[in-house]
Design an enzyme around this catalytic site. Structure first.
Site, PDB file in Angstrom:
ATOM      1  N   ASN A 292       0.832  -1.195   0.000  1.00 49.83           N
ATOM      2  CA  ASN A 292       0.000   0.000   0.000  1.00 49.83           C
ATOM      3  C   ASN A 292       0.875   1.257   0.000  1.00 49.83           C
ATOM      4  O   ASN A 292       2.049   1.214  -0.363  1.00 49.83           O
ATOM      5  CB  ASN A 292      -1.003  -0.010   1.150  1.00 49.83           C
ATOM      6  CG  ASN A 292      -2.354   0.550   0.735  1.00 49.83           C
ATOM      7  OD1 ASN A 292      -2.442   1.688   0.273  1.00 49.83           O
ATOM      8  ND2 ASN A 292      -3.406  -0.237   0.880  1.00 49.83           N
ATOM      9  N   ARG A 293       0.322   2.379   0.426  1.00 48.21           N
ATOM     10  CA  ARG A 293       0.994   3.661   0.255  1.00 48.21           C
ATOM     11  C   ARG A 293       1.718   4.123   1.519  1.00 48.21           C
ATOM     12  O   ARG A 293       1.231   3.909   2.628  1.00 48.21           O
ATOM     13  CB  ARG A 293      -0.021   4.731  -0.181  1.00 48.21           C
ATOM     14  CG  ARG A 293      -0.590   4.459  -1.563  1.00 48.21           C
ATOM     15  CD  ARG A 293      -1.732   5.389  -1.923  1.00 48.21           C
ATOM     16  NE  ARG A 293      -2.197   5.122  -3.293  1.00 48.21           N
ATOM     17  CZ  ARG A 293      -3.081   4.179  -3.624  1.00 48.21           C
ATOM     18  NH1 ARG A 293      -3.637   3.435  -2.658  1.00 48.21           N
ATOM     19  NH2 ARG A 293      -3.418   3.978  -4.874  1.00 48.21           N
TER      20      ARG A 293
ATOM     21  N   HIS B 105       3.426   0.088  -2.776  1.00 44.26           N
ATOM     22  CA  HIS B 105       3.753  -1.333  -2.950  1.00 44.26           C
ATOM     23  C   HIS B 105       5.252  -1.590  -3.101  1.00 44.26           C
ATOM     24  O   HIS B 105       5.690  -2.381  -3.935  1.00 44.26           O
ATOM     25  CB  HIS B 105       3.001  -1.904  -4.151  1.00 44.26           C
ATOM     26  CG  HIS B 105       1.512  -1.970  -3.976  1.00 44.26           C
ATOM     27  ND1 HIS B 105       0.906  -2.054  -2.741  1.00 44.26           N
ATOM     28  CD2 HIS B 105       0.506  -1.973  -4.890  1.00 44.26           C
ATOM     29  CE1 HIS B 105      -0.412  -2.108  -2.903  1.00 44.26           C
ATOM     30  NE2 HIS B 105      -0.679  -2.060  -4.189  1.00 44.26           N
TER      31      HIS B 105
ATOM     32  N   HIS C  25      -1.820  -9.533  -4.331  1.00 40.47           N
ATOM     33  CA  HIS C  25      -2.643  -8.594  -5.098  1.00 40.47           C
ATOM     34  C   HIS C  25      -3.448  -9.303  -6.187  1.00 40.47           C
ATOM     35  O   HIS C  25      -3.556  -8.806  -7.308  1.00 40.47           O
ATOM     36  CB  HIS C  25      -1.757  -7.511  -5.715  1.00 40.47           C
ATOM     37  CG  HIS C  25      -2.424  -6.186  -5.886  1.00 40.47           C
ATOM     38  ND1 HIS C  25      -3.516  -6.009  -6.724  1.00 40.47           N
ATOM     39  CD2 HIS C  25      -2.172  -4.973  -5.338  1.00 40.47           C
ATOM     40  CE1 HIS C  25      -3.874  -4.734  -6.685  1.00 40.47           C
ATOM     41  NE2 HIS C  25      -3.080  -4.085  -5.853  1.00 40.47           N
ATOM     42  N   ALA C  26      -4.030 -10.449  -5.859  1.00 40.02           N
ATOM     43  CA  ALA C  26      -4.868 -11.146  -6.843  1.00 40.02           C
ATOM     44  C   ALA C  26      -6.087 -10.302  -7.200  1.00 40.02           C
ATOM     45  O   ALA C  26      -6.701  -9.660  -6.341  1.00 40.02           O
ATOM     46  CB  ALA C  26      -5.314 -12.496  -6.295  1.00 40.02           C
ATOM     47  N   TYR C  27      -6.426 -10.306  -8.477  1.00 38.69           N
ATOM     48  CA  TYR C  27      -7.637  -9.677  -8.984  1.00 38.69           C
ATOM     49  C   TYR C  27      -8.668 -10.781  -9.194  1.00 38.69           C
ATOM     50  O   TYR C  27      -8.515 -11.622 -10.092  1.00 38.69           O
ATOM     51  CB  TYR C  27      -7.376  -8.980 -10.313  1.00 38.69           C
ATOM     52  CG  TYR C  27      -6.647  -7.666 -10.263  1.00 38.69           C
ATOM     53  CD1 TYR C  27      -7.275  -6.488 -10.666  1.00 38.69           C
ATOM     54  CD2 TYR C  27      -5.318  -7.579  -9.853  1.00 38.69           C
ATOM     55  CE1 TYR C  27      -6.616  -5.269 -10.663  1.00 38.69           C
ATOM     56  CE2 TYR C  27      -4.639  -6.372  -9.843  1.00 38.69           C
ATOM     57  CZ  TYR C  27      -5.295  -5.224 -10.247  1.00 38.69           C
ATOM     58  OH  TYR C  27      -4.629  -4.025 -10.238  1.00 38.69           O
TER      59      TYR C  27
ATOM     60  N   GLN D  36      -7.690  -4.242   2.229  1.00 44.27           N
ATOM     61  CA  GLN D  36      -7.953  -3.235   1.213  1.00 44.27           C
ATOM     62  C   GLN D  36      -8.920  -3.807   0.189  1.00 44.27           C
ATOM     63  O   GLN D  36      -8.641  -4.833  -0.452  1.00 44.27           O
ATOM     64  CB  GLN D  36      -6.642  -2.832   0.521  1.00 44.27           C
ATOM     65  CG  GLN D  36      -6.774  -1.660  -0.438  1.00 44.27           C
ATOM     66  CD  GLN D  36      -6.552  -0.315   0.227  1.00 44.27           C
ATOM     67  OE1 GLN D  36      -6.334  -0.241   1.447  1.00 44.27           O
ATOM     68  NE2 GLN D  36      -6.571   0.757  -0.538  1.00 44.27           N
TER      69      GLN D  36
ATOM     70  N   GLU E  19      -7.059  -7.338  -0.378  1.00 39.94           N
ATOM     71  CA  GLU E  19      -5.667  -7.383   0.052  1.00 39.94           C
ATOM     72  C   GLU E  19      -5.595  -7.333   1.584  1.00 39.94           C
ATOM     73  O   GLU E  19      -5.740  -6.267   2.191  1.00 39.94           O
ATOM     74  CB  GLU E  19      -4.895  -6.212  -0.551  1.00 39.94           C
ATOM     75  CG  GLU E  19      -4.977  -6.131  -2.070  1.00 39.94           C
ATOM     76  CD  GLU E  19      -4.656  -4.747  -2.587  1.00 39.94           C
ATOM     77  OE1 GLU E  19      -3.512  -4.282  -2.391  1.00 39.94           O
ATOM     78  OE2 GLU E  19      -5.562  -4.107  -3.176  1.00 39.94           O
TER      79      GLU E  19
END
Length: 357
Positions: free
Chosen positions: A84-85, A110, A183-185, A294, A322
């Protein structure tokens, strides 16, 4: 390399010339493919209510597009050193400020320009389980991406007939920060047949962390009750986006790209989320020891990326779940700490379960 439910084959060449290997784990009707570049979950095949086994993740049919951030979109990747940020890419530990790589406007995202998703991991079967399992290892040197300390990381993918387990571990030789995720979509329609706006989403969270217009948390824990973020009972994703189209939080991110504060003590095993596709009947559940998750609704997919089977990935063509510590935790003392010191071990466990109804 092969074993019960685990096979491997060459799958291209990494920058620098090293071979990329694609590993396939199989248990019953469920199958997962993982490559050692970026630790990427390349695909996950699971049956629908009619028994049709299809891929329920976004990604590519070959390795090359994963090798560049311009095309990888973090599809299925392992994320670190700090997921993340991190605001302004600045990290202060024990009075010393470290400048991280800035790659998301004014912030670090990331892990910076070349996080763990752009590294070649070593891989081996994990003999410590009776199910197909693959252990990936990576040693991140001191100063990589601006982060202090040499960090030794392992991530184990293990597969059962009804779920995929990820076990994350890390140790350091100097004070640093660690926040690891995958980070799977996810698209439960099967082979990404349609967008995910019809998916029903439930999140076990009474609070979320609101963001500013650069997607950095304000530090507040805001109740979800009465807001666009109340997924305590199942809500159709597209209906929520339409009903709260004028919500400033959704406008900042173009949809959902927010951290939810999961109910239950940090470090304890807890149910985090459930996603249901009424058309295919597939159900995805998420359990984790992490304090946050997330929810990202694929807002930045714009149709320019052409993935598996020639499918063009448009906006909201997938969602991400996430599991993690909260974004920008190094600057938010009230958030669960992401600090890791020598002699300590970071350990985190997440399970993605698959069923039908």
């Amino acid at each position: 390399m092969s074993g019960a439910g685990l096979s491997a084959r060459s799958w291209g060449t990494a920058p620098g010339g090293a071979e990329i290997t694609l590993y396939t784990l199989k248990c019953g009707d469920v199958r997962a493919s993982v490559m050692n570049y970026g630790g990427v979950l390349v695909g996950l095949w699971a049956p629908d209510r009619r028994g049709r086994v299809q891929d329920i993740t976004l990604g590519y049919d070959e390795a090359a597009p994963y090798l560049s951030r311009a095309t990888s979109a973090y599809f299925g990747a392992l994320i670190g050193r700090c997921a993340n940020r991190v605001a302004r890419g600045q990290l202060t530990l024990d009075g010393q400020t470290h400048q991280l790589e800035v790659n998301n406007g004014p912030h670090s995202l990331h892990g910076g320009e070349a996080g763990f998703d752009q590294r070649l991991w070593t891989a081996e079967p994990d003999p410590g389980t009776d199910r197909p399992a693959l252990r990936l290892r990576y040693v991140s040197p001191d100063g990589e991406g601006g982060y202090p300390g040499t960090l030794s990381v392992s991530v184990t993918y293990s597969l059962s007939a009804d779920g995929l387990n990820l076990l994350y571990r890390a140790e350091t030789d100097a004070p640093t920060v660690v926040n690891l995720t995958n980070h799977a979509y996810w698209n439960l329609s099967g082979d990404a047949a349609r967008d995910v706006l019809g998916h029903e989403v439930r999140v076990n969270a009474s609070d979320f962390t609101p963001i500013d217009d650069t997607l950095i948390p304000t530090g507040e824990l805001r109740p979800v009750a009465g807001t666009a973020f109340d997924f305590r009972t199942p809500r159709v994703l597209g209906e929520a986006l339409r009903a709260f189209a004028d919500d400033s939080q959704l406008r900042f991110a173009g949809g959902y790209d927010h951290n939810f504060v999961l109910s239950g003590p940090a470090g304890n095993w807890k149910g985090a989320a459930e996603v249901y596709d009424p058309v295919s009947g597939r159900v995805l559940t998420v359990h984790t020891t992490e304090p946050g998750m997330q929810l990202y609704s694929g807002n930045f997919l714009d149709g320019s990326l052409i993935g598996k089977g020639g499918r063009r990935y448009a906006r909201h063509w997938a969602l991400c779940l996430e599991t993690q510590h909260f974004p920008d935790s190094p600057h938010q003392p009230s958030f669960p700490s992401v600090r890791l010191d020598p002699g300590e071990r970071f350990e985190s466990h997440t399970r993605y379960g698959f069923s039908v109804r």
